[in-house]
Design a protein around this motif. Structure first.
Motif, PDB file in Angstrom:
ATOM      1  N   LEU A   1       8.513   4.854  -1.683  1.00 17.19           N
ATOM      2  CA  LEU A   1       9.490   4.627  -2.743  1.00 17.19           C
ATOM      3  C   LEU A   1      10.916   4.685  -2.204  1.00 17.19           C
ATOM      4  O   LEU A   1      11.767   3.875  -2.571  1.00 17.19           O
ATOM      5  CB  LEU A   1       9.303   5.663  -3.856  1.00 17.19           C
ATOM      6  CG  LEU A   1       8.055   5.495  -4.734  1.00 17.19           C
ATOM      7  CD1 LEU A   1       7.908   6.677  -5.679  1.00 17.19           C
ATOM      8  CD2 LEU A   1       8.125   4.199  -5.534  1.00 17.19           C
ATOM      9  N   GLU A   2      11.186   5.673  -1.327  1.00 17.28           N
ATOM     10  CA  GLU A   2      12.516   5.782  -0.741  1.00 17.28           C
ATOM     11  C   GLU A   2      12.839   4.555   0.099  1.00 17.28           C
ATOM     12  O   GLU A   2      13.961   4.035   0.072  1.00 17.28           O
ATOM     13  CB  GLU A   2      12.605   7.049   0.121  1.00 17.28           C
ATOM     14  CG  GLU A   2      12.625   8.343  -0.688  1.00 17.28           C
ATOM     15  CD  GLU A   2      12.634   9.572   0.202  1.00 17.28           C
ATOM     16  OE1 GLU A   2      12.753   9.403   1.435  1.00 17.28           O
ATOM     17  OE2 GLU A   2      12.518  10.683  -0.324  1.00 17.28           O
ATOM     18  N   TYR A   3      11.839   4.068   0.866  1.00 18.01           N
ATOM     19  CA  TYR A   3      12.048   2.887   1.695  1.00 18.01           C
ATOM     20  C   TYR A   3      12.307   1.663   0.811  1.00 18.01           C
ATOM     21  O   TYR A   3      13.212   0.857   1.087  1.00 18.01           O
ATOM     22  CB  TYR A   3      10.831   2.659   2.578  1.00 18.01           C
ATOM     23  CG  TYR A   3      10.940   1.455   3.485  1.00 18.01           C
ATOM     24  CD1 TYR A   3      11.937   1.384   4.464  1.00 18.01           C
ATOM     25  CD2 TYR A   3      10.063   0.382   3.354  1.00 18.01           C
ATOM     26  CE1 TYR A   3      12.036   0.273   5.297  1.00 18.01           C
ATOM     27  CE2 TYR A   3      10.163  -0.733   4.171  1.00 18.01           C
ATOM     28  CZ  TYR A   3      11.157  -0.784   5.137  1.00 18.01           C
ATOM     29  OH  TYR A   3      11.269  -1.884   5.945  1.00 18.01           O
ATOM     30  N   SER A   4      11.516   1.535  -0.279  1.00 18.99           N
ATOM     31  CA  SER A   4      11.715   0.416  -1.208  1.00 18.99           C
ATOM     32  C   SER A   4      13.089   0.474  -1.843  1.00 18.99           C
ATOM     33  O   SER A   4      13.758  -0.548  -2.004  1.00 18.99           O
ATOM     34  CB  SER A   4      10.636   0.439  -2.297  1.00 18.99           C
ATOM     35  OG  SER A   4       9.359   0.273  -1.740  1.00 18.99           O
ATOM     36  N   SER A   5      13.524   1.697  -2.216  1.00 17.53           N
ATOM     37  CA  SER A   5      14.852   1.855  -2.820  1.00 17.53           C
ATOM     38  C   SER A   5      15.941   1.471  -1.838  1.00 17.53           C
ATOM     39  O   SER A   5      16.933   0.826  -2.202  1.00 17.53           O
ATOM     40  CB  SER A   5      15.038   3.305  -3.276  1.00 17.53           C
ATOM     41  OG  SER A   5      16.325   3.487  -3.821  1.00 17.53           O
TER      42      SER A   5
ATOM     43  N   GLN B   1       3.442  10.346   1.244  1.00 19.48           N
ATOM     44  CA  GLN B   1       3.484   8.956   1.687  1.00 19.48           C
ATOM     45  C   GLN B   1       4.031   8.038   0.600  1.00 19.48           C
ATOM     46  O   GLN B   1       4.810   7.116   0.878  1.00 19.48           O
ATOM     47  CB  GLN B   1       2.077   8.514   2.097  1.00 19.48           C
ATOM     48  CG  GLN B   1       1.561   9.184   3.365  1.00 19.48           C
ATOM     49  CD  GLN B   1       0.147   8.756   3.708  1.00 19.48           C
ATOM     50  OE1 GLN B   1      -0.459   7.956   3.000  1.00 19.48           O
ATOM     51  NE2 GLN B   1      -0.388   9.310   4.795  1.00 19.48           N
ATOM     52  N   VAL B   2       3.611   8.288  -0.656  1.00 21.27           N
ATOM     53  CA  VAL B   2       4.122   7.483  -1.768  1.00 21.27           C
ATOM     54  C   VAL B   2       5.629   7.650  -1.904  1.00 21.27           C
ATOM     55  O   VAL B   2       6.370   6.668  -2.104  1.00 21.27           O
ATOM     56  CB  VAL B   2       3.411   7.867  -3.088  1.00 21.27           C
ATOM     57  CG1 VAL B   2       4.119   7.229  -4.290  1.00 21.27           C
ATOM     58  CG2 VAL B   2       1.961   7.436  -3.056  1.00 21.27           C
ATOM     59  N   ASN B   3       6.128   8.904  -1.789  1.00 23.17           N
ATOM     60  CA  ASN B   3       7.571   9.156  -1.883  1.00 23.17           C
ATOM     61  C   ASN B   3       8.327   8.451  -0.766  1.00 23.17           C
ATOM     62  O   ASN B   3       9.412   7.901  -0.989  1.00 23.17           O
ATOM     63  CB  ASN B   3       7.847  10.658  -1.831  1.00 23.17           C
ATOM     64  CG  ASN B   3       7.504  11.345  -3.140  1.00 23.17           C
ATOM     65  OD1 ASN B   3       7.516  10.729  -4.196  1.00 23.17           O
ATOM     66  ND2 ASN B   3       7.185  12.631  -3.080  1.00 23.17           N
ATOM     67  N   GLU B   4       7.746   8.471   0.439  1.00 20.86           N
ATOM     68  CA  GLU B   4       8.395   7.776   1.560  1.00 20.86           C
ATOM     69  C   GLU B   4       8.478   6.273   1.286  1.00 20.86           C
ATOM     70  O   GLU B   4       9.488   5.628   1.559  1.00 20.86           O
ATOM     71  CB  GLU B   4       7.617   8.035   2.848  1.00 20.86           C
ATOM     72  CG  GLU B   4       7.860   9.412   3.457  1.00 20.86           C
ATOM     73  CD  GLU B   4       7.154   9.567   4.790  1.00 20.86           C
ATOM     74  OE1 GLU B   4       6.421   8.632   5.192  1.00 20.86           O
ATOM     75  OE2 GLU B   4       7.328  10.630   5.420  1.00 20.86           O
TER      76      GLU B   4
END
Length: 440
Positions: free
Chosen positions: A35-39, A30-33
């Motif tokens: 981060l990807e969305y924020s990026s 969930q954290v990676n998702e």
């Protein structure tokens, strides 16, 4: 019974550990998702800001350049001075925007180096020439010292030029009048870095050869308790409201990141009131191909002033697809001064209609299309694809003229069918030279 109890407890512990691992993995996912969305949001924001900021700058710089050419009438010395100040301020603002976008692109991992054999002596000499007027204003002695054991190094020339200009610019800015600034380029080994302060702890092999650019000044120096602030984005040694030196605090941060992209590192020494020495260490990557043809393949990218080139004979017609009125005026004025006929279309739908009309009447075809990308109704990418798919229009060259200047934008334009690419704010000499390259 006791044995069964131990087995049961062991099984429960194993199950609990497995559940905990699964929960941890799910949390990481969930954290990676996120981060990807924020990026992704950050990239979209940067692309939008690039367009929104560059579009008005295009008008500021373009019309200043146009007025300075004095084609519409003679200007007084005072008016010329005002225009030069407007242009200088616009260029400074553009540089600040570029610094912010460059740093953000590097942090997002969207910068790829274009490594080529570079004549480091020519690069250093060009940088000195570029900074000489600024040094002359403060009566600063600017000198160059080069190690002639190395002539070519595998580098991204534009990025290394940016590094050297950043360091020279800082040195001149923080050196009082009648001081000294020296740029050096030499072969060094990793063992020589030991006495320097470095903002990172990356491993350095003592026997690794580097090409080292050094910039030494006799400036104000940096207090040791402020060293940790250097190379950090938006940080400045003097960040007070009364500070005397302008800038965003991005120059050294960009220098560090660009050097690290080359696999190198940065270091410095500084003594208050005596000066500073900044070093950029670029590893000497083994050349895998013969470089004898380098000189014959080099392109001369210097632009000839428009007034030195004969105007084209005959009237060529240029179709300009652009929705911004100021940009329409600027491009029309420049192209008409060059002797071209100009037709303006302000949105994508009008261009679709134009494609259909000229398909039935080929005599209406223009000789060249200048195509903006972000247009109402139908965007420039779709329009270029339609032009290339139409057998009547496919031979008409198209130049994408856009404020989209993020990594990959140029390639997207060329893939859609563009023959050339110009980014806003427009460099008028480059625009004229590009148009002439297609229209002869």
């Amino acid at each position: 019974t006791a044995l069964n109890q131990e087995v049961l407890e062991a099984a429960c512990r194993t199950l609990g550990a497995a559940i905990e691992r699964a929960q941890t993995q799910e949390n990481l996912r969930q954290v990676n998702e996120q981060l990807e969305y924020s990026s992704q949001l950050k990239s979209e924001f940067l692309a939008s800001m690039s367009h929104e900021l560059r579009t008005p700058l295009n008008s500021i710089l373009g019309f200043s350049d146009l007025l300075l050419r004095q084609t519409a009438g003679q200007l007084s010395d005072r008016q010329i001075n005002y225009l030069e100040l407007i242009e200088k301020s616009g260029q400074h603002l553009l540089q600040l925007i570029n610094d912010i976008l460059d740093l953000s692109k590097i942090e997002a991992g969207k910068v790829e180096l274009n490594l080529q054999p570079v004549r480091v002596h020519e690069l250093a000499t060009d940088c000195i020439k570029m900074m000489q007027p600024r040094a002359d204003k403060k009566r600063i002695g600017l000198s160059l010292e080069l190690d002639y054991r190395i002539t070519k190094v595998l580098l991204d020339e534009r990025r290394v030029r940016q590094i050297v200009i950043n360091l020279l610019s800082n040195a001149i800015k923080f050196t009082p009048e009648q001081g000294q600034v020296k740029l050096s380029g030499r072969l060094v080994y990793g063992s020589e870095i030991k006495g320097d302060y470095r903002p990172d702890c990356s491993p350095i092999n003592a026997s690794t050869p580097y090409f080292c650019f050094e910039v030494q000044d006799s400036g104000i120096g940096i207090p040791q308790d402020r060293w940790h602030l250097l190379f950090r984005p938006f940080q400045q040694v003097d960040s007070s409201l009364t500070r005397r030196h302008e800038g965003t605090g991005l120059g050294l941060a960009l220098t560090k990141r660009l050097t690290e992209l080359h696999g190198g590192t940065v270091s410095f020494q500084s003594v208050c009131d005596r000066g500073s020495l900044f070093r950029v260490w670029l590893p000497l990557t083994e050349m895998r191909q013969q470089l004898g043809h380098f000189a014959s393949c080099a392109l001369d990218t210097k632009l000839v002033p428009a007034s030195a080139i004969a105007l084209p004979i005959g009237s060529k017609r240029i179709l300009v697809v652009e929705d911004q009125p100021f940009n329409q005026m600027l491009i029309s004025e420049v192209m008409e001064l060059e002797g071209y006929g100009v037709e303006i279309l302000a949105d994508g739908k009008a261009m679709v209609d134009r494609i259909l009309a000229a398909s039935a009447a080929p005599e209406l075809l223009p000789d060249l299309i200048l195509m903006d990308i972000q247009l109402p109704d139908v965007d420039g990418f779709e329009l270029m694809r339609r032009v290339k798919a139409d057998p009547v229009w496919e031979s008409v060259p198209m130049i994408a003229v856009t404020a989209m200047a993020m990594p990959g934008d140029r390639d997207r334009c060329l893939e859609a069918g563009a023959s050339g690419y110009l980014s806003k704010p427009l460099d008028l000499n480059l625009t004229i030279a590009t148009v002439r390259s297609f229209l002869g």
